[in-house]
Design a protein around this motif. Structure first.
Motif, PDB file in Angstrom:
ATOM      1  N   MET A 178     -13.692  28.395  30.115  1.00  0.00           N
ATOM      2  CA  MET A 178     -13.000  29.391  29.095  1.00  0.00           C
ATOM      3  C   MET A 178     -14.361  30.559  29.807  1.00  0.00           C
ATOM      4  N   ASN A 179     -13.417  31.304  29.097  1.00  0.00           N
ATOM      5  CA  ASN A 179     -13.986  32.924  29.650  1.00  0.00           C
ATOM      6  C   ASN A 179     -14.899  33.454  27.566  1.00  0.00           C
ATOM      7  N   ALA A 180     -15.449  33.966  28.118  1.00  0.00           N
ATOM      8  CA  ALA A 180     -16.687  34.020  27.087  1.00  0.00           C
ATOM      9  C   ALA A 180     -16.730  34.622  26.345  1.00  0.00           C
ATOM     10  N   ALA A 181     -15.478  35.503  26.040  1.00  0.00           N
ATOM     11  CA  ALA A 181     -14.616  35.676  24.887  1.00  0.00           C
ATOM     12  C   ALA A 181     -13.645  35.230  23.912  1.00  0.00           C
ATOM     13  N   ARG A 182     -13.612  33.778  24.696  1.00  0.00           N
ATOM     14  CA  ARG A 182     -12.958  32.344  24.095  1.00  0.00           C
ATOM     15  C   ARG A 182     -14.083  31.697  23.605  1.00  0.00           C
ATOM     16  N   HIS A 183     -14.541  31.369  23.918  1.00  0.00           N
ATOM     17  CA  HIS A 183     -15.613  30.206  24.089  1.00  0.00           C
ATOM     18  C   HIS A 183     -17.019  31.231  22.622  1.00  0.00           C
ATOM     19  N   ARG A 184     -16.998  32.160  22.768  1.00  0.00           N
ATOM     20  CA  ARG A 184     -18.028  32.740  21.962  1.00  0.00           C
ATOM     21  C   ARG A 184     -19.059  32.148  21.985  1.00  0.00           C
ATOM     22  N   VAL A 185     -19.728  32.451  23.028  1.00  0.00           N
ATOM     23  CA  VAL A 185     -21.411  31.833  23.024  1.00  0.00           C
ATOM     24  C   VAL A 185     -22.222  33.320  23.897  1.00  0.00           C
ATOM     25  N   THR A 186     -21.586  34.483  22.918  1.00  0.00           N
ATOM     26  CA  THR A 186     -21.616  35.572  24.124  1.00  0.00           C
ATOM     27  C   THR A 186     -22.919  35.794  23.917  1.00  0.00           C
ATOM     28  N   ASN A 187     -24.290  35.238  23.473  1.00  0.00           N
ATOM     29  CA  ASN A 187     -25.660  35.778  23.888  1.00  0.00           C
ATOM     30  C   ASN A 187     -26.439  34.264  24.221  1.00  0.00           C
ATOM     31  N   TRP A 188     -28.190  34.715  24.812  1.00  0.00           N
ATOM     32  CA  TRP A 188     -28.303  33.062  25.450  1.00  0.00           C
ATOM     33  C   TRP A 188     -28.682  32.828  23.502  1.00  0.00           C
ATOM     34  N   THR A 189     -28.920  31.556  23.583  1.00  0.00           N
ATOM     35  CA  THR A 189     -29.248  30.974  22.951  1.00  0.00           C
ATOM     36  C   THR A 189     -30.091  30.103  23.072  1.00  0.00           C
ATOM     37  N   LEU A 190     -30.723  29.780  21.759  1.00  0.00           N
ATOM     38  CA  LEU A 190     -32.653  29.030  21.781  1.00  0.00           C
ATOM     39  C   LEU A 190     -32.309  28.175  21.012  1.00  0.00           C
ATOM     40  N   HIS A 191     -32.720  28.943  19.192  1.00  0.00           N
ATOM     41  CA  HIS A 191     -33.070  28.597  17.952  1.00  0.00           C
ATOM     42  C   HIS A 191     -31.948  28.132  17.016  1.00  0.00           C
ATOM     43  N   LYS A 192     -31.203  26.882  16.568  1.00  0.00           N
ATOM     44  CA  LYS A 192     -30.672  26.161  15.969  1.00  0.00           C
ATOM     45  C   LYS A 192     -30.423  27.356  14.417  1.00  0.00           C
ATOM     46  N   ASN A 193     -28.740  27.934  14.415  1.00  0.00           N
ATOM     47  CA  ASN A 193     -28.539  28.377  13.955  1.00  0.00           C
ATOM     48  C   ASN A 193     -29.219  29.761  13.779  1.00  0.00           C
ATOM     49  N   THR A 194     -29.677  30.432  14.327  1.00  0.00           N
ATOM     50  CA  THR A 194     -30.357  31.769  14.817  1.00  0.00           C
ATOM     51  C   THR A 194     -29.805  32.287  16.129  1.00  0.00           C
ATOM     52  N   SER A 195     -29.336  33.760  15.744  1.00  0.00           N
ATOM     53  CA  SER A 195     -28.793  34.811  16.256  1.00  0.00           C
ATOM     54  C   SER A 195     -29.924  35.242  17.369  1.00  0.00           C
ATOM     55  N   THR A 196     -29.688  35.338  18.613  1.00  0.00           N
ATOM     56  CA  THR A 196     -31.546  36.098  19.673  1.00  0.00           C
ATOM     57  C   THR A 196     -30.758  37.702  19.239  1.00  0.00           C
ATOM     58  N   ASP A 197     -29.778  38.751  19.034  1.00  0.00           N
ATOM     59  CA  ASP A 197     -29.464  38.937  18.315  1.00  0.00           C
ATOM     60  C   ASP A 197     -30.525  41.034  18.650  1.00  0.00           C
ATOM     61  N   GLY A 198     -30.667  41.701  18.854  1.00  0.00           N
ATOM     62  CA  GLY A 198     -31.319  42.590  18.198  1.00  0.00           C
ATOM     63  C   GLY A 198     -31.029  43.204  17.459  1.00  0.00           C
ATOM     64  N   LYS A 199     -31.580  44.074  16.716  1.00  0.00           N
ATOM     65  CA  LYS A 199     -31.691  45.131  15.720  1.00  0.00           C
ATOM     66  C   LYS A 199     -30.874  46.336  16.354  1.00  0.00           C
ATOM     67  N   ASP A 200     -29.909  46.932  15.763  1.00  0.00           N
ATOM     68  CA  ASP A 200     -29.237  48.088  15.800  1.00  0.00           C
ATOM     69  C   ASP A 200     -28.966  48.959  14.644  1.00  0.00           C
ATOM     70  N   ASP A 201     -29.318  50.091  14.858  1.00  0.00           N
ATOM     71  CA  ASP A 201     -28.619  50.562  12.912  1.00  0.00           C
ATOM     72  C   ASP A 201     -27.709  50.912  13.031  1.00  0.00           C
ATOM     73  N   HIS A 202     -26.422  50.946  13.605  1.00  0.00           N
ATOM     74  CA  HIS A 202     -25.252  51.425  13.707  1.00  0.00           C
ATOM     75  C   HIS A 202     -23.947  50.337  13.500  1.00  0.00           C
ATOM     76  N   LEU A 203     -24.857  49.051  14.136  1.00  0.00           N
ATOM     77  CA  LEU A 203     -24.090  47.935  14.519  1.00  0.00           C
ATOM     78  C   LEU A 203     -23.987  47.031  13.337  1.00  0.00           C
ATOM     79  N   GLU A 204     -22.821  46.101  12.943  1.00  0.00           N
ATOM     80  CA  GLU A 204     -23.100  44.840  12.516  1.00  0.00           C
ATOM     81  C   GLU A 204     -22.639  43.680  13.740  1.00  0.00           C
ATOM     82  N   PHE A 205     -23.172  42.676  14.193  1.00  0.00           N
ATOM     83  CA  PHE A 205     -22.731  41.561  15.293  1.00  0.00           C
ATOM     84  C   PHE A 205     -22.501  40.942  14.572  1.00  0.00           C
TER      85      PHE A 205
END
Length: 514
Positions: free
Chosen positions: A98-125
């Motif tokens: 699957m392409n990432a757009a479809r499987h939606r594991v779009t960032n790196w994984t680690l902790h359960k139910n926890t996003s690894t996204d950094g913070k951004d002042d303008h965007l809500e991921f």
């Protein structure tokens, strides 16, 4: 019914009869090939003495990878092979097609139910599948899929996972490769990097507050002067020796190298220091050579066991070479002439070294400029294995590159679009690193940066360095690629970020053009 009696005193007759039965038993059966996927972590397109461009570069002269050269001389080089900008999305695409757009594991994984996204002042991921792959349905924040090794097991393959997994978060089924169809799991778990590459440091085991990063399952090497790459290779070969020799195997040799932390492999470090390389870069080069030695050990094993002629080897990296940080020298320059590196939508972040060896099928020492992407490995490997049941619970985006390997494609597949989608925030900074989407179509590539609503258009054939943005000069191609990208994002139900100030989703690229 009258029994046929075999006179054991007449050995010629016995042999003849046995051969007769063996012949008819084997009619219609073809020996399935062994398959090895040799995946390197964070290895850039230039991190090798094998040139994947029209000429050698200074980086090709820096690194020493004789076994990659050997593999290239025996198989086909892909000069335009692509993965995703970072690791987990690539690995999930490889396992699911699957392409990432479809499987939606779009960032790196680690902790359960926890996003690894950094913070951004303008965007809500957007919410994404932070828990990775699941072999069963209805598990929160996962992509339920029929995995590649599970289908290969159905075809009679013995399946071995060695090294980095990074398929699912801690405490989920996807954390353990055995839950995804692997018979053996050596040192694979939720983390995407090792705490240490040194056996003398127990590969990080025992370090306070570092258990999540410590490499599991290699206790026999604890306290010994051995590099992780070597320990994994030895265990892979020991496991191969334990297999049923009458059944084919699938070996997923997934090295932690050359991911940070950058350690010097003492077997090779001194020569790079003596050559005048900056210390971190010398360590990095030594890790590259250690990885190459692993490849050579595996190729030697195949020769020694007389199974090389029935073994396919696919060499690939999971994303572009790290360049934004943790390297020596000037950041974002380690993949030139490609722009930027890991995490970026520019070529330095997504273009990979790829080689495929398939004796008697792929002409040795050949090169192709046809482009492929990581999800293509899934249908290709299943076709290589002669899979008869390729029913999956997921939609497969990948396309088999068998016609390229066997030189049966009638023309270059240059009008098939390739897509990237990363509605997240990685930890590095540099050119092309950011929240966005991209499409490659023929010689053209469009990058859409969500935050700034910026569109960049490049002719990759004429401008491999992506130095000349043609978005304002070629409206025809801009509109065409923006429409192709928009259509795919919509059809795959790709998640888009929202603007914090308005709560509105980021517009699609064709809306920006219009």
């Amino acid at each position: 019914m009258k029994r046929m009696r075999i006179d054991l005193k007449r050995p010629i007759l016995v042999v003849t009869i046995l051969c007769f039965f063996s012949f008819f038993r084997g009619l219609g059966q073809e020996t399935k090939p062994n398959i090895i996927v040799f995946l390197v972590d964070d290895m850039g397109w230039q991190d090798t003495s094998v040139p994947f461009w029209k000429k050698k570069t200074p980086f090709n002269n820096r690194y020493y990878t004789p076994n990659m050269e050997r593999l290239a001389s025996q198989g086909m080089k892909f000069t335009q092979a692509y993965a995703t900008p970072i690791c987990s999305p690539t690995r999930v695409s490889l396992m699911t097609g699957m392409n990432a757009a479809r499987h939606r594991v779009t960032n790196w994984t680690l902790h359960k139910n926890t996003s690894t996204d950094g913070k951004d002042d303008h965007l809500e991921f957007p919410e994404w599948n932070v828990n990775g792959i699941s072999p069963v349905p209805e598990i929160e924040n996962t992509i339920y899929a029929t995995s590649l090794p599970s289908l290969l097991k159905n075809e009679g393959y013995q399946t071995i996972h060695v090294g980095k997994a990074h398929f699912g978060a801690v405490g989920t089924l996807g954390e353990d490769p055995k839950n995804l169809g692997f018979d053996f799991n050596i040192a694979g778990h939720a983390a995407g990097a090792p705490e240490s590459y040194e056996g003398l440091e127990n590969f990080g085991n025992g370090k306070p507050n570092k258990a999540i990063w410590a490499v599991p399952g290699l206790q026999k090497y604890h306290g010994k002067d051995i590099f992780l790459t070597e320990a994994l290779t030895r265990e892979a070969l020991i496991t191969l020796d334990s297999l049923d020799q009458n059944k084919p195997f699938f070996l997923y040799m997934s090295h932690y190298a050359v991911h940070v932390p950058i350690y010097g492999d003492k077997r090779y470090l001194k020569k790079y220091l003596d050559a005048g390389l900056q210390e971190t870069e010398a360590k990095y080069a030594s890790m590259i050579e250690g990885m190459d030695k692993s490849l050579g050990d595996i190729l030697d094993y195949l020769d020694r066991k007389n199974i090389a002629d029935n073994t396919i080897v696919l060499f690939m990296s999971d994303n572009g070479g790290l360049s934004a940080h943790a390297r020596g020298g000037e950041p974002n320059t380690h993949n030139k002439p490609l722009a930027s590196g890991k995490g970026s939508f520019y070529e330095g972040g997504i273009r990979e070294p790829m080689i495929v060896k398939w004796p008697n099928k792929v002409k040795p020492a050949t090169t192709t400029d046809n482009y492929v992407i990581i999800e293509d490995f899934y249908p290709t490997i299943l076709q290589m294995a002669g899979a008869t049941n390729m029913n999956t619970v997921q939609h497969v985006d990948g396309k088999s590159f068998m016609p390229i390997l066997t030189n049966t494609s009638k023309e270059k597949d240059e009008y098939r679009p390739l897509f990237w989608h990363y509605p997240n925030k990685w930890g590095g900074f540099g050119p092309g690193i950011g929240t966005g989407s991209a499409v490659r179509y023929g010689d053209w590539k469009l990058i859409y940066f969500h935050k700034s609503q910026t569109l960049e258009l490049y002719n990759i054939k004429n401008d491999i360095a992506e130095s000349n943005n043609l978005a304002s000069k070629n409206k025809k191609e801009l509109h065409k690629l923006a429409s192709i990208l928009t259509d795919y994002l919509k059809s795959s139900k790709a998640q888009m970020p929202k603007y914090k100030a308005t709560g509105e989703p980021v517009p699609y690229p064709n809306e920006i053009v219009e």
